[in-house]
Design a protein around this motif. Structure first.
Motif, PDB file in Angstrom:
ATOM      1  N   MET A   1     -10.569 -13.831  -6.797  1.00 15.55           N
ATOM      2  CA  MET A   1     -11.045 -14.038  -8.169  1.00 15.55           C
ATOM      3  C   MET A   1     -11.072 -12.749  -8.973  1.00 15.55           C
ATOM      4  SD  MET A   1     -13.999 -17.005  -7.812  1.00 15.55           S
ATOM      5  CE  MET A   1     -15.244 -15.774  -7.921  1.00 15.55           C
ATOM      6  N   GLU A   2     -11.176 -11.609  -8.323  1.00 16.97           N
ATOM      7  CA  GLU A   2     -11.186 -10.338  -9.045  1.00 16.97           C
ATOM      8  C   GLU A   2      -9.843 -10.072  -9.717  1.00 16.97           C
ATOM      9  OE1 GLU A   2     -14.124 -10.431  -5.894  1.00 16.97           O
ATOM     10  OE2 GLU A   2     -11.947 -10.576  -5.752  1.00 16.97           O
ATOM     11  N   LEU A   3      -8.791 -10.721  -9.233  1.00 17.83           N
ATOM     12  CA  LEU A   3      -7.460 -10.551  -9.818  1.00 17.83           C
ATOM     13  C   LEU A   3      -7.117 -11.648 -10.812  1.00 17.83           C
ATOM     14  CD1 LEU A   3      -5.286  -9.487  -6.768  1.00 17.83           C
ATOM     15  CD2 LEU A   3      -6.290  -8.057  -8.529  1.00 17.83           C
ATOM     16  N   TYR A   4      -7.493 -12.872 -10.486  1.00 14.00           N
ATOM     17  CA  TYR A   4      -7.121 -14.006 -11.339  1.00 14.00           C
ATOM     18  C   TYR A   4      -8.157 -15.097 -11.196  1.00 14.00           C
ATOM     19  CZ  TYR A   4      -4.722 -18.282 -12.715  1.00 14.00           C
ATOM     20  OH  TYR A   4      -4.409 -19.484 -13.290  1.00 14.00           O
ATOM     21  N   TYR A   5      -8.705 -15.505 -12.361  1.00 17.37           N
ATOM     22  CA  TYR A   5      -9.686 -16.580 -12.356  1.00 17.37           C
ATOM     23  C   TYR A   5      -9.376 -17.561 -13.474  1.00 17.37           C
ATOM     24  CZ  TYR A   5     -14.060 -19.055 -11.759  1.00 17.37           C
ATOM     25  OH  TYR A   5     -14.984 -20.031 -11.529  1.00 17.37           O
ATOM     26  N   HIS A   6      -8.247 -18.232 -13.360  1.00 21.23           N
ATOM     27  CA  HIS A   6      -7.855 -19.345 -14.226  1.00 21.23           C
ATOM     28  C   HIS A   6      -7.732 -19.006 -15.706  1.00 21.23           C
ATOM     29  CE1 HIS A   6      -8.278 -21.693 -10.641  1.00 21.23           C
ATOM     30  NE2 HIS A   6      -9.536 -21.331 -10.523  1.00 21.23           N
ATOM     31  N   SER A   7      -7.350 -17.804 -16.025  1.00 20.54           N
ATOM     32  CA  SER A   7      -7.115 -17.414 -17.410  1.00 20.54           C
ATOM     33  C   SER A   7      -5.793 -16.656 -17.453  1.00 20.54           C
ATOM     34  CB  SER A   7      -8.257 -16.517 -17.905  1.00 20.54           C
ATOM     35  OG  SER A   7      -7.994 -16.091 -19.214  1.00 20.54           O
TER      36      SER A   7
ATOM     37  N   TRP B   1      -7.175  -1.223 -12.948  1.00 18.32           N
ATOM     38  CA  TRP B   1      -7.210  -1.745 -14.319  1.00 18.32           C
ATOM     39  C   TRP B   1      -7.010  -3.244 -14.259  1.00 18.32           C
ATOM     40  CZ3 TRP B   1      -3.753  -4.199 -17.647  1.00 18.32           C
ATOM     41  CH2 TRP B   1      -4.027  -4.104 -19.013  1.00 18.32           C
ATOM     42  N   HIS B   2      -7.759  -3.981 -15.104  1.00 16.08           N
ATOM     43  CA  HIS B   2      -7.677  -5.452 -15.130  1.00 16.08           C
ATOM     44  C   HIS B   2      -7.855  -5.911 -16.570  1.00 16.08           C
ATOM     45  CE1 HIS B   2      -8.224  -9.529 -13.502  1.00 16.08           C
ATOM     46  NE2 HIS B   2      -9.079  -9.670 -14.494  1.00 16.08           N
ATOM     47  N   TYR B   3      -7.040  -6.881 -16.984  1.00 17.36           N
ATOM     48  CA  TYR B   3      -7.072  -7.332 -18.372  1.00 17.36           C
ATOM     49  C   TYR B   3      -6.743  -8.811 -18.451  1.00 17.36           C
ATOM     50  CZ  TYR B   3      -6.288  -6.978 -23.416  1.00 17.36           C
ATOM     51  OH  TYR B   3      -6.370  -7.116 -24.772  1.00 17.36           O
ATOM     52  N   GLU B   4      -7.526  -9.558 -19.208  1.00 12.62           N
ATOM     53  CA  GLU B   4      -7.250 -10.969 -19.460  1.00 12.62           C
ATOM     54  C   GLU B   4      -6.900 -11.135 -20.925  1.00 12.62           C
ATOM     55  OE1 GLU B   4     -10.668 -13.168 -18.213  1.00 12.62           O
ATOM     56  OE2 GLU B   4     -10.367 -12.695 -16.101  1.00 12.62           O
ATOM     57  N   GLY B   5      -5.762 -11.763 -21.191  1.00 11.10           N
ATOM     58  CA  GLY B   5      -5.301 -11.979 -22.557  1.00 11.10           C
ATOM     59  C   GLY B   5      -3.965 -11.296 -22.789  1.00 11.10           C
TER      60      GLY B   5
ATOM     61  N   LYS C   1       0.846  -1.190   0.000  1.00  7.71           N
ATOM     62  CA  LYS C   1       0.000   0.000   0.000  1.00  7.71           C
ATOM     63  C   LYS C   1       0.886   1.245   0.000  1.00  7.71           C
ATOM     64  CE  LYS C   1      -4.046   1.962   2.138  1.00  7.71           C
ATOM     65  NZ  LYS C   1      -5.026   1.885   3.197  1.00  7.71           N
ATOM     66  N   GLY C   2       0.512   2.231  -0.799  1.00  2.40           N
ATOM     67  CA  GLY C   2       1.328   3.433  -0.977  1.00  2.40           C
ATOM     68  C   GLY C   2       2.154   3.381  -2.251  1.00  2.40           C
ATOM     69  N   LYS C   3       2.124   2.207  -2.913  1.00  2.00           N
ATOM     70  CA  LYS C   3       2.828   2.041  -4.182  1.00  2.00           C
ATOM     71  C   LYS C   3       1.833   1.628  -5.256  1.00  2.00           C
ATOM     72  CE  LYS C   3       7.026   0.457  -1.893  1.00  2.00           C
ATOM     73  NZ  LYS C   3       8.187   1.159  -2.368  1.00  2.00           N
ATOM     74  N   VAL C   4       2.148   1.954  -6.494  1.00  3.89           N
ATOM     75  CA  VAL C   4       1.387   1.447  -7.629  1.00  3.89           C
ATOM     76  C   VAL C   4       1.917   0.043  -7.899  1.00  3.89           C
ATOM     77  CG1 VAL C   4       0.892   1.750 -10.087  1.00  3.89           C
ATOM     78  CG2 VAL C   4       1.050   3.755  -8.590  1.00  3.89           C
ATOM     79  N   VAL C   5       1.011  -0.921  -8.091  1.00  5.22           N
ATOM     80  CA  VAL C   5       1.415  -2.317  -8.250  1.00  5.22           C
ATOM     81  C   VAL C   5       0.894  -2.854  -9.580  1.00  5.22           C
ATOM     82  CG1 VAL C   5       1.365  -4.634  -7.250  1.00  5.22           C
ATOM     83  CG2 VAL C   5       1.349  -2.623  -5.744  1.00  5.22           C
ATOM     84  N   PHE C   6       1.828  -3.343 -10.410  1.00  9.19           N
ATOM     85  CA  PHE C   6       1.494  -4.017 -11.666  1.00  9.19           C
ATOM     86  C   PHE C   6       1.673  -5.506 -11.420  1.00  9.19           C
ATOM     87  CE2 PHE C   6       2.527  -6.074 -15.627  1.00  9.19           C
ATOM     88  CZ  PHE C   6       1.703  -5.468 -16.557  1.00  9.19           C
ATOM     89  N   ILE C   7       0.585  -6.278 -11.600  1.00  9.84           N
ATOM     90  CA  ILE C   7       0.612  -7.723 -11.353  1.00  9.84           C
ATOM     91  C   ILE C   7       0.324  -8.447 -12.665  1.00  9.84           C
ATOM     92  CG2 ILE C   7      -0.417  -9.640 -10.074  1.00  9.84           C
ATOM     93  CD1 ILE C   7      -1.399  -7.542  -8.020  1.00  9.84           C
TER      94      ILE C   7
ATOM     95  N   PRO D   1      -2.569 -15.093 -20.060  1.00  5.38           N
ATOM     96  CA  PRO D   1      -2.099 -14.129 -19.083  1.00  5.38           C
ATOM     97  C   PRO D   1      -3.231 -13.228 -18.578  1.00  5.38           C
ATOM     98  CG  PRO D   1      -1.490 -13.408 -21.288  1.00  5.38           C
ATOM     99  CD  PRO D   1      -2.123 -14.758 -21.427  1.00  5.38           C
ATOM    100  N   THR D   2      -3.078 -12.797 -17.349  1.00  8.16           N
ATOM    101  CA  THR D   2      -3.978 -11.824 -16.739  1.00  8.16           C
ATOM    102  C   THR D   2      -3.121 -10.793 -16.031  1.00  8.16           C
ATOM    103  OG1 THR D   2      -5.796 -13.391 -16.405  1.00  8.16           O
ATOM    104  CG2 THR D   2      -5.757 -11.468 -14.969  1.00  8.16           C
ATOM    105  N   SER D   3      -3.453  -9.527 -16.245  1.00 14.40           N
ATOM    106  CA  SER D   3      -2.713  -8.446 -15.590  1.00 14.40           C
ATOM    107  C   SER D   3      -3.673  -7.503 -14.890  1.00 14.40           C
ATOM    108  CB  SER D   3      -1.881  -7.659 -16.606  1.00 14.40           C
ATOM    109  OG  SER D   3      -0.887  -8.489 -17.161  1.00 14.40           O
ATOM    110  N   THR D   4      -3.195  -6.943 -13.780  1.00 18.47           N
ATOM    111  CA  THR D   4      -3.980  -6.019 -12.976  1.00 18.47           C
ATOM    112  C   THR D   4      -3.070  -4.907 -12.491  1.00 18.47           C
ATOM    113  OG1 THR D   4      -5.426  -7.805 -12.225  1.00 18.47           O
ATOM    114  CG2 THR D   4      -5.428  -5.800 -10.907  1.00 18.47           C
TER     115      THR D   4
END
Length: 190
Positions: A145-151, A166-170, A73-79, A153-156
């Motif tokens: 599940m809001e971050l990763y649900y078995h698909s 921001w959340h993206y699958e693919g 917390k306090g940082k921007v996180v790319f997952i 690549p997925t990035s958040t």
């Protein structure tokens, strides 16, 4: 003969119900589209982020050191959730590396690549072989599940408050101006 069978199936009222039930078992998202040959440039984020969610889970690196998302917390996180056997994951990894390098030296942003197979020696060796300076982690607790649900690549992207921005699958090209703007705006407090 097959024309007769298919004609009879189409005449039954249950055919629609059967087809809907069968289709409900097919996970249809951008990663599925990618697997069927759809261009990754045509994808848009698959969900509108719920900025009230502040997901938390634990990770460990190849050396056994653990971190939690809430501790960032306090940082921007790319997952990014990925695996070495996933072709779209491998294709997008150079752009994630380039994106991270463009923020090199900025301690207000953290990049996490999470191997969904938890094969840390293998995924770390992959990063080393390719010359990617991306930290690799494995989840040690349940991932929301809001971050990763078995698909994959997925990035958040999480904002400094820990909320999903921001959340993206693919697969995606992360050197795009869109992603850079999201990150720079978050870093600037916008």
């Amino acid at each position: 003969m097959s024309d007769i069978i298919f004609h009879k199936i189409r005449q039954t009222p249950q055919h629609l119900l059967v087809m809907l039930i069968l289709l409900s078992f097919v996970p249809f998202n951008s990663a599925t589209c990618f697997a069927f040959g759809t261009s990754v440039d045509k994808f848009t984020p698959v969900m509108h982020p719920d900025t009230t969610l502040r997901p938390n889970f634990s990770l460990k690196d190849v050396n056994g050191q653990t971190i939690t998302i809430s501790a960032l917390k306090g940082k921007v996180v790319f997952i990014n959730f990925w695996a070495t056997w996933c072709q779209p994951c491998v294709q997008e990894m150079p752009s994630i590396h380039a994106l991270k390098q463009s923020f090199n030296g900025n301690d207000s942003i953290v990049f996490l690549t999470i191997d969904v197979d938890a094969a840390l020696p293998k995924s770390t060796a992959y990063m080393d072989d390719k010359g990617f300076h991306l930290p690799v982690y494995a989840a040690t607790s349940a991932v929301p599940m809001e971050l990763y649900y078995h698909s994959i690549p997925t990035s958040t992207i999480l904002g400094k408050d820990g909320a999903i921005v921001w959340h993206y699958e693919g697969g995606k090209d992360y050197t795009s101006p869109e992603i850079r703007k999201i990150l720079t705006d978050l870093l600037a407090g916008k």
